[in-house]
Each structure stands twice: as structure tokens, then as C-alpha cells.
Scaffold this motif. Sequence first.
Motif, short mmCIF file in Angstrom:
data_model
loop_
_atom_site.label_atom_id
_atom_site.label_comp_id
_atom_site.label_asym_id
_atom_site.label_seq_id
_atom_site.Cartn_x
_atom_site.Cartn_y
_atom_site.Cartn_z
N ARG A 266 13.56 3.68 -6.67
CA ARG A 266 13.72 5.08 -7.07
C ARG A 266 12.59 5.97 -6.58
N VAL A 267 11.61 5.38 -5.93
CA VAL A 267 10.45 6.14 -5.44
C VAL A 267 10.71 6.57 -4.00
N SER A 268 10.50 7.87 -3.71
CA SER A 268 10.70 8.39 -2.37
C SER A 268 9.57 7.95 -1.43
N ARG A 269 9.85 8.07 -0.15
CA ARG A 269 8.84 7.71 0.86
C ARG A 269 7.56 8.52 0.63
N THR A 270 7.69 9.81 0.44
CA THR A 270 6.58 10.65 0.00
C THR A 270 7.03 11.27 -1.31
N HIS A 271 6.61 10.73 -2.42
CA HIS A 271 7.18 11.09 -3.72
C HIS A 271 6.43 12.24 -4.40
N ALA A 272 5.11 12.22 -4.39
CA ALA A 272 4.32 13.25 -5.06
C ALA A 272 2.96 13.35 -4.38
N ARG A 273 2.26 14.44 -4.68
CA ARG A 273 0.95 14.66 -4.08
C ARG A 273 0.01 15.20 -5.16
N THR B 8 2.07 17.66 -7.60
CA THR B 8 3.27 18.32 -7.07
C THR B 8 4.33 17.27 -6.74
N ASP B 9 5.53 17.48 -7.24
CA ASP B 9 6.65 16.58 -6.95
C ASP B 9 7.24 16.92 -5.60
N LEU B 10 7.46 15.91 -4.76
CA LEU B 10 8.04 16.08 -3.42
C LEU B 10 9.30 15.24 -3.27
N SER B 11 9.85 14.74 -4.35
CA SER B 11 10.82 13.64 -4.29
C SER B 11 12.26 14.10 -4.49
N ILE B 12 13.15 13.12 -4.41
CA ILE B 12 14.56 13.33 -4.70
C ILE B 12 14.83 13.15 -6.19
N ASN B 13 14.22 12.14 -6.80
CA ASN B 13 14.52 11.79 -8.19
C ASN B 13 13.58 12.41 -9.21
N GLY B 14 12.53 13.09 -8.77
CA GLY B 14 11.63 13.78 -9.70
C GLY B 14 10.43 12.95 -10.12
N THR B 15 9.42 13.65 -10.61
CA THR B 15 8.21 13.05 -11.16
C THR B 15 8.06 13.51 -12.61
N PHE B 16 7.72 12.59 -13.51
CA PHE B 16 7.70 12.89 -14.94
C PHE B 16 6.30 12.57 -15.48
N VAL B 17 5.76 13.49 -16.28
CA VAL B 17 4.37 13.38 -16.75
C VAL B 17 4.34 13.34 -18.28
N ARG B 18 3.58 12.39 -18.81
CA ARG B 18 3.31 12.36 -20.24
C ARG B 18 1.80 12.23 -20.43
N VAL C 5 7.68 14.67 -22.60
CA VAL C 5 7.63 14.28 -21.19
C VAL C 5 7.94 15.51 -20.35
N LEU C 6 7.03 15.85 -19.45
CA LEU C 6 7.20 17.00 -18.58
C LEU C 6 7.92 16.57 -17.31
N SER C 7 9.03 17.24 -17.00
CA SER C 7 9.82 16.91 -15.81
C SER C 7 9.46 17.85 -14.67
N LEU C 8 9.04 17.28 -13.54
CA LEU C 8 8.74 18.06 -12.35
C LEU C 8 9.78 17.75 -11.29
N LEU D 271 7.59 7.82 -11.75
CA LEU D 271 8.09 8.18 -10.43
C LEU D 271 9.57 7.83 -10.34
N GLY D 272 10.41 8.86 -10.39
CA GLY D 272 11.85 8.65 -10.30
C GLY D 272 12.53 8.57 -11.65
N GLY D 273 11.81 8.68 -12.75
CA GLY D 273 12.40 8.61 -14.08
C GLY D 273 11.32 8.77 -15.14
N SER D 274 11.76 8.90 -16.37
CA SER D 274 10.82 9.10 -17.47
C SER D 274 10.00 7.85 -17.74
#
Length: 322
Positions: free
Chosen positions: A232-239, A250-260, A267-270, A285-288
Amino acid sequence: MATIKRRYVFFADLRGSTALYETLGNAHATSVVTDVIRNLARRVPECGGQLVKTLGDGLMAVFPRAINAVTAAVQMQDDLERQPAPNSDSERPTPRVQLQIAISAGEVVEVGGDCFGDAVNVAARLLDHAGDSESLIGREVYDELPWEVRSRFRHLDKVHLRGRVEPAEVFLLARSKGSDTEVTHLESPSATHDALGVLLSWRGQPHRFLRDRMPVLLGRGAACGMKVEDARVSRTHARIDLMGGALQLTDLSINGTFVRFAGDDEVLSLRRGSCTLHGQGELGLGGSPNDASVATLRFSLIAHNDPPPPPFPPASAPWHHR
């Protein structure tokens, strides 16, 4: 015969074409990608540049001046943003493709219509660090732009490019006036930062990233400083960037980055968004991070005058309240 000239090397690459092939099928997707690249390539001669070659879902060009290359980048991003999503016979929504652009400056060797040299290598490596709809330029390109154009760029501090010893200064182009990436004054690279870096841990293995290694990319790709192998992790997922005295995710992905954050149930969805990191917490990375199957990283900021950060708690003792 080979000729050596100073040029501004321009790479553009489409992201999301793999999902397009899956949704539309090979024939339809190939036609769509080919048409998109052909339309974008028209901007090169219009802006005074020379198209060197197309690269499947990307292109390479050279320009005589920095402003020509940056103008082409802006126009290409605008063109792709205005283009409607292709029609699909499937009930699934058709994914939109995004454009990554990187521009570097230096001497290039022109042989038989192709270009070689260090500036070409730098632009290609810089492209690894660009997210969706992002245009990155090096310090030499930035220095040769008019001041009013420079104000459209945000300083990303120094980036470690794959295969190079010395880090490179990189600037990110704001997409439009009023966007959240726009700045009117750039930070000085020598400014004092409150955050020294970040400690990241995945599967119990800690990795320390101080500010001389910023920004750090998270994902499956070879250019990522923090590699996370998961479907579920993109090739370049976040920075993670150093912005002033803060670290920005910063989220750069298809499935999103989630922060707690530690001590917080929320849970913060980016999704293509950003947030400022503080204290400690978890990155899904890719889910909660609530989902045990998701690749979840622990993070802890390293600040000036802080004692060494405590060891990460075991996975059986999460920070958030139950």
C-alpha cells in the motif's frame, strides 16, 4: 560532432499512468498517455526550448535560459490541470495523471540530437524527489530567475541526490498565487532552526535524519531515505521538509498518509496535504495506524537542547489513549 553548451535541462514525468493502464486497458491508456505527452511537448518550442526526446510517459528538453524552462513548467502543469479525465467503460472512476518536473543548469554535451553530462544526471535525480504536480529546480536555475519569479518558489533546504556526494539546494515552485506553498520571502539556508531532525522507526529499526539529510523521502523507491516495503506504500509516498524551525510532512501518495500524535486518539488524514510534526507519534502509510496491517512508522522530533530521545516504545504499548 559533439558540442558543449550551457543549457537548462528539463525532465517531465507523468505519475499515475500505471493505474490508468489498469483502469482503461493497454490500448486506451497508451493512446491517452501518448496524447498527453505530445500535447505537453508542444510547450517546449513555444517557450524557446528544444525537445530532446520523449520517454514513454515523460520527456526531456533543454532550454537556453532559466526563465524559458520555468515558463514551460508552469504552462505544462496548467495544461494538464485543465485536461479532463479520459472516459472509461468501467464503473470505476478514471484516475487522473499528475506531472513531476525537474530543472537543472550546467554544461551539456550534445551528440546526435541527444544530451549528456552532469546537469542531465542532476535533473534526472532531482525528479525522484518531486511529488504530484510539483516542479523542482536547483540553486543555479533559481539564481538566474528574475526576482518576481523567485518569489513563486519555496526553499526546500538541501537534498541528497542519489549517486552524488554533495547535497543540492532545491526550490519548489508554487502552483498558483494564493496556494499554500507560495511564499514572498525565502528562508536563508543559514537560518537557525529549532528542529535538529527526526527519528523514524519501522519494524523496530530506528533511523535518525538530521537536518543535513532533509528533506527525507518515505516510500518504496530507491531514492527514498526511509524505505518501507509494503503493497500500500507508493514509490514516493511522503516527504518530510525542514521549514523554518519546523518539520513539515507532505503526502505524495495514492493511498494517503495518516498521522496520530502521542496522547491523541484523533487520526489526521493527509491526501496530497501537509501538516507540521511535533513531539512524537505514528505515521500510517496507506492507511490508518489503527489498522494493524498498515505500515506504521513511529516518529520523534529531535530539537535543540533536547536530551537524547527516549527509545521507541514497543508496538504493544502504543502512545495513544485506549
